[in-house]
Design an enzyme around this catalytic site. Structure first.
Site, PDB file in Angstrom:
ATOM      1  N   LYS A  14       0.822  -1.221   0.000  1.00 53.04           N
ATOM      2  CA  LYS A  14       0.000   0.000   0.000  1.00 53.04           C
ATOM      3  C   LYS A  14       0.849   1.262   0.000  1.00 53.04           C
ATOM      4  O   LYS A  14       0.595   2.183  -0.759  1.00 53.04           O
ATOM      5  CB  LYS A  14      -0.910   0.054   1.239  1.00 53.04           C
ATOM      6  CG  LYS A  14      -2.015  -0.955   1.271  1.00 53.04           C
ATOM      7  CD  LYS A  14      -2.965  -0.680   2.442  1.00 53.04           C
ATOM      8  CE  LYS A  14      -2.294  -0.678   3.803  1.00 53.04           C
ATOM      9  NZ  LYS A  14      -1.724  -1.959   4.226  1.00 53.04           N
ATOM     10  N   ARG A  89      -9.532   2.015   9.163  1.00 55.39           N
ATOM     11  CA  ARG A  89      -9.184   0.612   9.401  1.00 55.39           C
ATOM     12  C   ARG A  89     -10.188  -0.071  10.321  1.00 55.39           C
ATOM     13  O   ARG A  89     -10.050  -1.260  10.569  1.00 55.39           O
ATOM     14  CB  ARG A  89      -7.832   0.558  10.109  1.00 55.39           C
ATOM     15  CG  ARG A  89      -6.664   0.197   9.214  1.00 55.39           C
ATOM     16  CD  ARG A  89      -5.424   0.605   9.977  1.00 55.39           C
ATOM     17  NE  ARG A  89      -4.318  -0.253   9.837  1.00 55.39           N
ATOM     18  CZ  ARG A  89      -3.150   0.139   9.306  1.00 55.39           C
ATOM     19  NH1 ARG A  89      -3.029   1.329   8.772  1.00 55.39           N
ATOM     20  NH2 ARG A  89      -2.133  -0.668   9.300  1.00 55.39           N
ATOM     21  N   ARG A 128      11.398  -6.363   4.761  1.00 57.79           N
ATOM     22  CA  ARG A 128      11.420  -4.953   5.165  1.00 57.79           C
ATOM     23  C   ARG A 128      12.048  -4.805   6.545  1.00 57.79           C
ATOM     24  O   ARG A 128      12.771  -3.851   6.810  1.00 57.79           O
ATOM     25  CB  ARG A 128       9.993  -4.391   5.161  1.00 57.79           C
ATOM     26  CG  ARG A 128       9.934  -2.893   5.431  1.00 57.79           C
ATOM     27  CD  ARG A 128       8.555  -2.332   5.216  1.00 57.79           C
ATOM     28  NE  ARG A 128       7.634  -2.719   6.274  1.00 57.79           N
ATOM     29  CZ  ARG A 128       6.319  -2.443   6.273  1.00 57.79           C
ATOM     30  NH1 ARG A 128       5.784  -1.787   5.261  1.00 57.79           N
ATOM     31  NH2 ARG A 128       5.549  -2.809   7.272  1.00 57.79           N
ATOM     32  N   ARG A 134      12.025  -1.790  11.127  1.00 55.02           N
ATOM     33  CA  ARG A 134      10.811  -1.276  11.785  1.00 55.02           C
ATOM     34  C   ARG A 134      10.481  -2.121  13.007  1.00 55.02           C
ATOM     35  O   ARG A 134      10.511  -3.348  12.950  1.00 55.02           O
ATOM     36  CB  ARG A 134       9.640  -1.318  10.791  1.00 55.02           C
ATOM     37  CG  ARG A 134       9.185   0.059  10.358  1.00 55.02           C
ATOM     38  CD  ARG A 134       8.109  -0.030   9.312  1.00 55.02           C
ATOM     39  NE  ARG A 134       6.824  -0.430   9.869  1.00 55.02           N
ATOM     40  CZ  ARG A 134       5.668  -0.243   9.251  1.00 55.02           C
ATOM     41  NH1 ARG A 134       5.658   0.352   8.067  1.00 55.02           N
ATOM     42  NH2 ARG A 134       4.543  -0.642   9.784  1.00 55.02           N
ATOM     43  N   ARG A 145      -0.415  -8.389  13.619  1.00 53.99           N
ATOM     44  CA  ARG A 145      -0.961  -7.344  12.727  1.00 53.99           C
ATOM     45  C   ARG A 145      -1.874  -7.954  11.663  1.00 53.99           C
ATOM     46  O   ARG A 145      -2.896  -7.367  11.296  1.00 53.99           O
ATOM     47  CB  ARG A 145       0.183  -6.563  12.075  1.00 53.99           C
ATOM     48  CG  ARG A 145       0.858  -5.614  13.072  1.00 53.99           C
ATOM     49  CD  ARG A 145       2.203  -5.137  12.584  1.00 53.99           C
ATOM     50  NE  ARG A 145       2.129  -4.380  11.367  1.00 53.99           N
ATOM     51  CZ  ARG A 145       3.112  -4.311  10.461  1.00 53.99           C
ATOM     52  NH1 ARG A 145       4.234  -4.966  10.659  1.00 53.99           N
ATOM     53  NH2 ARG A 145       2.968  -3.587   9.389  1.00 53.99           N
TER      54      ARG A 145
HETATM   55  P1  AMP Z   1       0.975   1.073   8.746  1.00 54.49           P
HETATM   56  O1  AMP Z   1       2.217   1.805   8.425  1.00 54.49           O
HETATM   57  O2  AMP Z   1      -0.206   1.566   7.965  1.00 54.49           O
HETATM   58  O3  AMP Z   1       1.142  -0.423   8.635  1.00 54.49           O
HETATM   59  O4  AMP Z   1       0.622   1.376  10.273  1.00 54.49           O
HETATM   60  C1  AMP Z   1       1.526   1.028  11.300  1.00 54.49           C
HETATM   61  C2  AMP Z   1       0.833   1.022  12.638  1.00 54.49           C
HETATM   62  O5  AMP Z   1       0.301   2.318  12.923  1.00 54.49           O
HETATM   63  C3  AMP Z   1      -0.353   0.075  12.761  1.00 54.49           C
HETATM   64  O6  AMP Z   1       0.034  -1.251  13.058  1.00 54.49           O
HETATM   65  C4  AMP Z   1      -1.110   0.728  13.920  1.00 54.49           C
HETATM   66  O7  AMP Z   1      -0.474   0.489  15.160  1.00 54.49           O
HETATM   67  C5  AMP Z   1      -0.940   2.207  13.607  1.00 54.49           C
HETATM   68  N1  AMP Z   1      -2.003   2.684  12.689  1.00 54.49           N
HETATM   69  C6  AMP Z   1      -1.851   3.165  11.432  1.00 54.49           C
HETATM   70  N2  AMP Z   1      -3.031   3.522  10.909  1.00 54.49           N
HETATM   71  C7  AMP Z   1      -3.970   3.249  11.852  1.00 54.49           C
HETATM   72  C8  AMP Z   1      -5.389   3.374  11.897  1.00 54.49           C
HETATM   73  N3  AMP Z   1      -6.092   3.838  10.852  1.00 54.49           N
HETATM   74  N4  AMP Z   1      -6.016   2.999  13.043  1.00 54.49           N
HETATM   75  C9  AMP Z   1      -5.337   2.539  14.100  1.00 54.49           C
HETATM   76  N5  AMP Z   1      -4.000   2.359  14.115  1.00 54.49           N
HETATM   77  C10 AMP Z   1      -3.313   2.723  13.002  1.00 54.49           C
END
Ligand code: AMP
Length: 198
Positions: A14, A89, A128, A134, A145
């Protein structure tokens, strides 16, 4: 005006596609994950609040996440469209986004669902982890996740499908090939990029 949402499991690509599509459509890519990571790295009060959720692979509470997005969408660059990556989400976040857009008399144009099977996304996330380090890319947290995605976010696909908004894109393959698939699908829906030379 182009208002897009990218949805898909962690590791589906994404973030990479969001950057490329944002360039193509000349709109900002808004990633809640990036906003949170930036705040964690720079040790802001928000960063301190969200760090433990992120490191555990859990979602940040909706109230916090919704407030961040409401602020971000008010910024001038989002007035002519945006590409949301990783928000909404949860069903509560969908309701909040509906409310925010409804207040402006707008709505999402298309929801791009990027698919990838579990073995592939786990392999990508572990790669990654090795490259970027990360904190939430360890094998155990990755599994969590993916479970959280299945429980909380996958149901959103039905919500948006019922509105006729979802285009499903196979996320397997080279980055450019996947981008092209998305651009073709969006063009079929009448959304034409301002540039396709990425
Ligand atoms: P991502 O980079 O989109 O995979 O997001 C990394 C982490 O940020 C996720 O595992 C959540 O802990 C937090 N996060 C990102 N977007 C959201 C969201 N829309 N709602 C809740 N937590 C989020």
């Amino acid at each position: 005006m182009t208002r897009l949402l990218l949805i898909g499991p962690p590791g589906a690509g994404k973030g990479t596609q969001a950057e490329r599509l944002a360039l193509a459509f000349d709109v900002p890519a808004i990633s809640t994950g990036d906003i949170f990571r930036y705040n964690v790295t720079t040790n802001t009060p928000l960063g301190l609040e969200v760090k433990s959720f992120m490191n555990a692979g859990a979602y940040v509470p909706d109230t916090l996440t919704n407030a961040i997005v409401a602020d971000r969408l008010k910024e001038a660059d989002a007035a002519t469209g945006f590409l949301l990556d990783g928000y909404p989400r949860t069903t509560d976040q969908v309701a909040e986004l509906d409310r925010l857009l409804g207040a402006e008399g707008t709505q999402l144009d298309v929801v791009v669902l990027i698919t990838a099977d579990t073995d592939e996304v786990v392999a990508r996330l572990l790669k990654r982890a090795a490259e970027q380090g990360r904190a939430d890319d360890t094998a155990e947290v990755i599994r969590h996740r993916l479970d959280v995605y299945t429980e909380q976010t996958a149901p959103l696909i039905d919500v948006y499908s019922a509105r006729g908004l979802v285009v499903t894109i196979d996320g397997l393959g080279a980055v450019e090939v996947v981008t092209d698939r998305i651009l073709v699908a969006l063009a079929e829906r009448g959304l034409r990029a301002s540039t396709t030379t990425l």
